[in-house]
Structure formats: structure tokens, C-alpha cells
Design a protein around this motif. Structure first.
Motif, PDB file in Angstrom:
ATOM      1  N   VAL A 187       0.821  -1.200   0.000  1.00  0.00           N
ATOM      2  CA  VAL A 187       0.000   0.000   0.000  1.00  0.00           C
ATOM      3  C   VAL A 187       0.861   1.257   0.000  1.00  0.00           C
ATOM      4  CG1 VAL A 187      -1.781   1.312   1.233  1.00  0.00           C
ATOM      5  CG2 VAL A 187      -1.833  -1.191   1.270  1.00  0.00           C
ATOM      6  N   THR A 188       0.583   2.156  -0.940  1.00  0.00           N
ATOM      7  CA  THR A 188       1.158   3.495  -0.916  1.00  0.00           C
ATOM      8  C   THR A 188       0.023   4.458  -0.633  1.00  0.00           C
ATOM      9  OG1 THR A 188       2.854   2.923  -2.541  1.00  0.00           O
ATOM     10  CG2 THR A 188       2.417   5.263  -2.196  1.00  0.00           C
ATOM     11  N   PHE A 189       0.097   5.123   0.526  1.00  0.00           N
ATOM     12  CA  PHE A 189      -0.971   6.020   0.949  1.00  0.00           C
ATOM     13  C   PHE A 189      -0.548   7.459   0.692  1.00  0.00           C
ATOM     14  CE2 PHE A 189      -3.178   8.118   4.746  1.00  0.00           C
ATOM     15  CZ  PHE A 189      -4.325   8.390   4.011  1.00  0.00           C
ATOM     16  N   MET A 190      -1.392   8.195  -0.043  1.00  0.00           N
ATOM     17  CA  MET A 190      -1.106   9.579  -0.402  1.00  0.00           C
ATOM     18  C   MET A 190      -2.198  10.473   0.172  1.00  0.00           C
ATOM     19  SD  MET A 190       0.296   9.174  -4.304  1.00  0.00           S
ATOM     20  CE  MET A 190       2.033   8.750  -4.538  1.00  0.00           C
ATOM     21  N   SER A 191      -1.783  11.453   0.971  1.00  0.00           N
ATOM     22  CA  SER A 191      -2.745  12.305   1.645  1.00  0.00           C
ATOM     23  C   SER A 191      -2.095  13.640   1.983  1.00  0.00           C
ATOM     24  CB  SER A 191      -3.245  11.615   2.925  1.00  0.00           C
ATOM     25  OG  SER A 191      -4.304  12.332   3.524  1.00  0.00           O
ATOM     26  N   ILE A 192      -2.909  14.576   2.475  1.00  0.00           N
ATOM     27  CA  ILE A 192      -2.393  15.860   2.931  1.00  0.00           C
ATOM     28  C   ILE A 192      -2.936  16.142   4.330  1.00  0.00           C
ATOM     29  CG2 ILE A 192      -1.951  16.917   0.687  1.00  0.00           C
ATOM     30  CD1 ILE A 192      -4.681  18.134   0.711  1.00  0.00           C
ATOM     31  N   VAL A 193      -2.091  16.745   5.172  1.00  0.00           N
ATOM     32  CA  VAL A 193      -2.456  17.055   6.551  1.00  0.00           C
ATOM     33  C   VAL A 193      -1.960  18.455   6.883  1.00  0.00           C
ATOM     34  CG1 VAL A 193      -2.447  14.639   7.322  1.00  0.00           C
ATOM     35  CG2 VAL A 193      -0.331  15.979   7.411  1.00  0.00           C
ATOM     36  N   GLY A 194      -2.192  18.880   8.115  1.00  0.00           N
ATOM     37  CA  GLY A 194      -1.747  20.186   8.569  1.00  0.00           C
ATOM     38  C   GLY A 194      -0.230  20.295   8.585  1.00  0.00           C
ATOM     39  N   ARG A 195       0.258  21.488   8.326  1.00  0.00           N
ATOM     40  CA  ARG A 195       1.713  21.665   8.218  1.00  0.00           C
ATOM     41  C   ARG A 195       2.435  21.440   9.542  1.00  0.00           C
ATOM     42  NH1 ARG A 195      -0.256  27.002   7.066  1.00  0.00           N
ATOM     43  NH2 ARG A 195       0.018  26.457   4.871  1.00  0.00           N
ATOM     44  N   ASN A 196       1.721  21.518  10.650  1.00  0.00           N
ATOM     45  CA  ASN A 196       2.331  21.263  11.958  1.00  0.00           C
ATOM     46  C   ASN A 196       1.937  19.897  12.523  1.00  0.00           C
ATOM     47  OD1 ASN A 196       3.629  23.829  12.145  1.00  0.00           O
ATOM     48  ND2 ASN A 196       1.659  24.761  12.698  1.00  0.00           N
ATOM     49  N   GLN A 197       1.352  19.063  11.708  1.00  0.00           N
ATOM     50  CA  GLN A 197       0.895  17.755  12.173  1.00  0.00           C
ATOM     51  C   GLN A 197       2.069  16.836  12.500  1.00  0.00           C
ATOM     52  OE1 GLN A 197      -2.339  16.491  12.719  1.00  0.00           O
ATOM     53  NE2 GLN A 197      -1.103  14.876  13.655  1.00  0.00           N
ATOM     54  N   ASP A 198       2.020  16.195  13.647  1.00  0.00           N
ATOM     55  CA  ASP A 198       3.012  15.186  14.031  1.00  0.00           C
ATOM     56  C   ASP A 198       2.692  13.894  13.277  1.00  0.00           C
ATOM     57  OD1 ASP A 198       4.702  13.377  15.188  1.00  0.00           O
ATOM     58  OD2 ASP A 198       3.830  13.503  17.207  1.00  0.00           O
ATOM     59  N   LEU A 199       3.508  13.569  12.288  1.00  0.00           N
ATOM     60  CA  LEU A 199       3.247  12.379  11.476  1.00  0.00           C
ATOM     61  C   LEU A 199       3.464  11.092  12.264  1.00  0.00           C
ATOM     62  CD1 LEU A 199       4.721  13.388   7.992  1.00  0.00           C
ATOM     63  CD2 LEU A 199       2.354  13.518   8.799  1.00  0.00           C
ATOM     64  N   GLY A 200       4.094  11.194  13.420  1.00  0.00           N
ATOM     65  CA  GLY A 200       4.270  10.019  14.265  1.00  0.00           C
ATOM     66  C   GLY A 200       2.939   9.441  14.730  1.00  0.00           C
ATOM     67  N   LEU A 201       1.893  10.274  14.771  1.00  0.00           N
ATOM     68  CA  LEU A 201       0.575   9.796  15.195  1.00  0.00           C
ATOM     69  C   LEU A 201      -0.060   8.872  14.173  1.00  0.00           C
ATOM     70  CD1 LEU A 201      -0.897  13.093  16.720  1.00  0.00           C
ATOM     71  CD2 LEU A 201       0.156  11.157  17.926  1.00  0.00           C
ATOM     72  N   ILE A 202       0.464   8.902  12.938  1.00  0.00           N
ATOM     73  CA  ILE A 202      -0.051   8.007  11.899  1.00  0.00           C
ATOM     74  C   ILE A 202       0.180   6.554  12.293  1.00  0.00           C
ATOM     75  CG2 ILE A 202       0.246   7.280   9.480  1.00  0.00           C
ATOM     76  CD1 ILE A 202      -1.060   9.995   9.695  1.00  0.00           C
ATOM     77  N   ASN A 203       1.266   6.291  12.999  1.00  0.00           N
ATOM     78  CA  ASN A 203       1.642   4.926  13.378  1.00  0.00           C
ATOM     79  C   ASN A 203       1.876   4.843  14.884  1.00  0.00           C
ATOM     80  OD1 ASN A 203       1.840   3.652  10.674  1.00  0.00           O
ATOM     81  ND2 ASN A 203       3.468   5.156  10.370  1.00  0.00           N
ATOM     82  N   PRO A 204       0.813   4.697  15.687  1.00  0.00           N
ATOM     83  CA  PRO A 204       0.981   4.566  17.136  1.00  0.00           C
ATOM     84  C   PRO A 204       1.813   3.338  17.481  1.00  0.00           C
ATOM     85  CG  PRO A 204      -1.270   4.043  16.472  1.00  0.00           C
ATOM     86  CD  PRO A 204      -0.591   4.611  15.273  1.00  0.00           C
ATOM     87  N   PRO A 205       2.573   3.393  18.571  1.00  0.00           N
ATOM     88  CA  PRO A 205       3.523   2.317  18.888  1.00  0.00           C
ATOM     89  C   PRO A 205       2.904   0.972  19.210  1.00  0.00           C
ATOM     90  CG  PRO A 205       3.351   3.909  20.691  1.00  0.00           C
ATOM     91  CD  PRO A 205       2.627   4.506  19.530  1.00  0.00           C
ATOM     92  N   ASP A 206       1.616   0.944  19.556  1.00  0.00           N
ATOM     93  CA  ASP A 206       0.997  -0.332  19.935  1.00  0.00           C
ATOM     94  C   ASP A 206       0.345  -1.053  18.763  1.00  0.00           C
ATOM     95  OD1 ASP A 206      -0.957   1.595  19.623  1.00  0.00           O
ATOM     96  OD2 ASP A 206      -2.220   0.864  21.263  1.00  0.00           O
ATOM     97  N   ARG A 207       0.521  -0.536  17.543  1.00  0.00           N
ATOM     98  CA  ARG A 207      -0.095  -1.175  16.379  1.00  0.00           C
ATOM     99  C   ARG A 207       0.913  -2.054  15.659  1.00  0.00           C
ATOM    100  NH1 ARG A 207      -2.502   3.083  12.886  1.00  0.00           N
ATOM    101  NH2 ARG A 207      -0.620   2.874  11.678  1.00  0.00           N
ATOM    102  N   LYS A 208       0.461  -3.196  15.162  1.00  0.00           N
ATOM    103  CA  LYS A 208       1.362  -4.185  14.578  1.00  0.00           C
ATOM    104  C   LYS A 208       1.832  -3.828  13.177  1.00  0.00           C
ATOM    105  CE  LYS A 208      -0.569  -8.065  17.225  1.00  0.00           C
ATOM    106  NZ  LYS A 208      -1.232  -9.398  17.140  1.00  0.00           N
ATOM    107  N   ILE A 209       1.094  -2.979  12.492  1.00  0.00           N
ATOM    108  CA  ILE A 209       1.479  -2.604  11.131  1.00  0.00           C
ATOM    109  C   ILE A 209       1.733  -1.103  11.070  1.00  0.00           C
ATOM    110  CG2 ILE A 209       0.252  -4.471   9.966  1.00  0.00           C
ATOM    111  CD1 ILE A 209      -1.989  -2.443   9.406  1.00  0.00           C
ATOM    112  N   THR A 210       2.510  -0.693  10.081  1.00  0.00           N
ATOM    113  CA  THR A 210       2.807   0.722   9.906  1.00  0.00           C
ATOM    114  C   THR A 210       2.533   1.127   8.457  1.00  0.00           C
ATOM    115  OG1 THR A 210       5.132   0.271   9.397  1.00  0.00           O
ATOM    116  CG2 THR A 210       4.572   0.751  11.702  1.00  0.00           C
ATOM    117  N   LEU A 211       2.195   2.382   8.297  1.00  0.00           N
ATOM    118  CA  LEU A 211       2.040   2.967   6.977  1.00  0.00           C
ATOM    119  C   LEU A 211       3.179   3.944   6.733  1.00  0.00           C
ATOM    120  CD1 LEU A 211      -1.787   3.865   6.921  1.00  0.00           C
ATOM    121  CD2 LEU A 211      -0.672   1.925   5.796  1.00  0.00           C
TER     122      LEU A 211
END
Length: 314
Positions: free
Chosen positions: A57-81
Motif C-alpha cells: 500500500v502506498t498512501f497519499m494524503s495531505i495534513v496540517g503543516r504542523n501535524q506530528d506524522l508520528g501519530l499516523i503509526n501509534p507504537p501499539d499497532r502491529k502494522i505501519t504505513l
């Protein structure tokens, strides 16, 4: 395994369990484990589900310029994007608050911020579009050029239209016309569901249409099979929260449809996948494993893994 390019909205979601919708006024309501906040959005959730099922999967999106992209992949989840193609360029990330009750009613408050004014840098898209097997799009403004890219590279498109409104159909023709697979929810549908499916199929020549009907199940239309059939929901889990179930169902359907080319078996797997999902809080939690899908598919429909493998060509 299929290669999907997914383009759509990422948002911050706060999900609140209430006794009943509409909500009765109270100055303060204090209950444990009734509020959940995390990343969400249709395309984000679909990307997670596809990745969970083993797709590339290649995910393409736009978010706020100050958004912490680390929240996309919380540490307790088995998969990452991968966040490589999630571009922080908006004034702020879209947000939503979702109220839901025990009767599966939902009330959504959505703030898309400056999403309509933003465009995606399409110079990054061409090589990924050329290499993918399918493009999965939201009907956001910035996704319109992706539909054109799909045509350029002769790639099938699947689009989640979300809630349908007749007065807005003309704004969605960029997605409706080229789509091979369309997913709708009947939440705001005002016409007979079968008439609606027939009209969409006849107008746009769509090959596959899925109309989600909440607790009533769904209707599947497959042009090549001359099929238009209703499927009831199945039960694999106790209902905790139905938010995100449609995204999970759509993603699972696409995974198995691309794997086998059989819409009926794909929708049966998707119903299982969604039924397990609603036993968990949060739109991006609670995905069933492929082994669990095999077991439940055999239990409910008597389709063994060896028979399913024959459809897949394995």
C-alpha cells in the motif's frame, strides 16, 4: 498480494459513546471508556486494512503543516504505513467528532479545514500509479487528478463516495464515470436502493457497486455476473462501535476481489472482516487476520481454504 495506491483524507477523530441520539442536554456527563481520539479518515482506514491483509500500500494524503506524522503509526499497532507521501501543507489537519449509540445511530461533526483549497503534488504520483494494480480514491477535491492518472496508466479505480446526495452527484462525475468499483452508504439515500443501483450502473457503466445498509447488510451489484443481491450481516463479535466498519468492508472486498476476481466470495470475506471490526473502539482498530477469515468463512458459508485457493489460482 496486490499493489494499491490509496489517495484520500486523513483526519483526527474523536469518537464518543452516548446513551441515545439525539443527545439530551446535561451540563456534564462523566463515564469511563466512552471517548476515543486517534487518526482516522476513510482512506487512512482503508490503507491500514489493506496493509493488514498483506497488500503493498502506498498512501497519499495531505495534513496540517504542523501535524506530528508520528501519530499516523501509534507504537501499539502491529502494522505501519509509510508517511513518505503524506504531505503536511494544510493550515490544519481535518478533524471530526462522531457520536454513536447502542442502536448504531451516528451523528458526525466534521471540519475539513482548508482541504478544498489544497492540491496534491502529482509529480510524485506517476511512477507509483504506473506500478500499482488498483487506485483506491476518496471523492475529495485533491483526488480528482488521481482519476486522470488512472486513465493515463490504464489502472482500475475504486471509489468510496461515502454518503450519497443527489444534488451533489454532478460534482462526483470525475469519480463516478471512470470507477470500476463504487462503494456507497445508504445513510442519506432517498430513493429505492435497487432503483438507485440500477440508475448508477446504467448511467456510468459501473462494473461493481456495493451499497452498505448498516445493520441490514448490503447490496452487491456485479455487471459481469448479472448479479444484484442482498447480503445480511454476519456476527463474529459483540458490537462495540460501528464507526469505520464500512471502510474495513470496502478494503477487504478490494483485497479479495483483486486476488480472486470473484465478487461474491470477496463480499462474504468483507462482511466477516467488518463484523469483527465493530467489536473494537476506534476506526483503525480490530482487524481480523486472514486465518480467522478462513475459519469463519468455512463455518458460516462452508467455503474451505482449499476451495478458496482454487478461486485465487493458488
Amino acid at each position: 498480494m496486490s499493489r494499491f495506491l490509496v489517495a484520500g483524507v486523513t483526519q483526527i477523530e474523536t469518537i464518543v459513546r452516548v446513551d441515545k441520539i439525539p443527545v439530551s442536554f446535561a451540563p456534564l456527563t462523566s463515564e469511563i471508556d466512552t471517548i476515543f481520539t486517534g487518526m482516522g479518515g476513510d482512506a487512512y482506514n482503508e490503507s491500514l486494512a489493506l496493509a493488514w491483509l498483506g497488500d503493498d500500500v502506498t498512501f497519499m494524503s495531505i495534513v496540517g503543516r504542523n501535524q506530528d506524522l508520528g501519530l499516523i503509526n501509534p507504537p501499539d499497532r502491529k502494522i505501519t504505513l509509510s508517511t513518505e507521501y503524506i504531505i503536511p501543507q494544510m493550515n490544519a489537519t481535518p478533524t471530526a467528532v462522531v457520536l454513536y449509540d447502542k442502536n448504531r445511530k451516528q451523528q458526525i461533526f466534521e471540519d475539513i479545514k482548508d482541504l478544498r483549497d489544497n492540491v496534491y503534488d502529482m509529480s510524485m504520483v506517476a511512477p507509483i500509479a504506473d506500478a500499482c494494480d488498483m487506485m483506491v480514491l476518496a471523492n475529495a477535491n485533491f483526488c480528482r487528478p488521481f482519476a486522470k492518472a488512472a486513465k493515463q496508466f490504464d489502472k482500475p479505480i475504486a471509489v468510496n463516495i461515502r454518503s450519497y446526495k443527489a444534488e451533489k452527484e454532478k460534482y462526483n462525475t470525475d469519480f463516478l464515470e471512470p470507477a470500476k468499483v463504487l462503494y456507497f452508504s445508504d445513510d442519506t439515500l432517498t430513493e429505492d436502493p435497487y432503483d438507485f443501483i440500477d440508475r448508477i450502473a446504467n448511467t456510468y457503466g459501473t462494473e461493481i457497486i456495493i451499497l452498505g445498509q448498516g445493520s441490514e447488510g448490503l447490496i452487491l451489484f456485479d455487471k459481469s455476473k448479472n448479479l444484484r443481491a442482498h447480503y445480511n450481516t454476519v456476527k463474529t463479535n459483540e458490537v462495540v462501535n460501528t464507526i469505520g466498519a464500512g471502510n474495513a468492508l470496502f478494503a477487504c472486498f478490494l483485497h479479495y476481489y483483486m486476488e480472486t476476481g470473484d465478487s461474491v466470495n470477496a463480499i462474504k470475506n468483507a462482511l466477516l472482516f467488518a463484523s469483527y471490526k465493530i467489536g473494537y473502539m476506534g476506526t483503525s482498530n480490530g482487524f481480523m487476520t486472514t486465518d480467522q477469515l478462513d475459519q469463519w468463512r468455512n463455518l458460516i458459508w462452508g467455503i474451505k481454504k482449499s476451495e478458496f485457493d482454487e478461486l485465487s489460482g493458488n
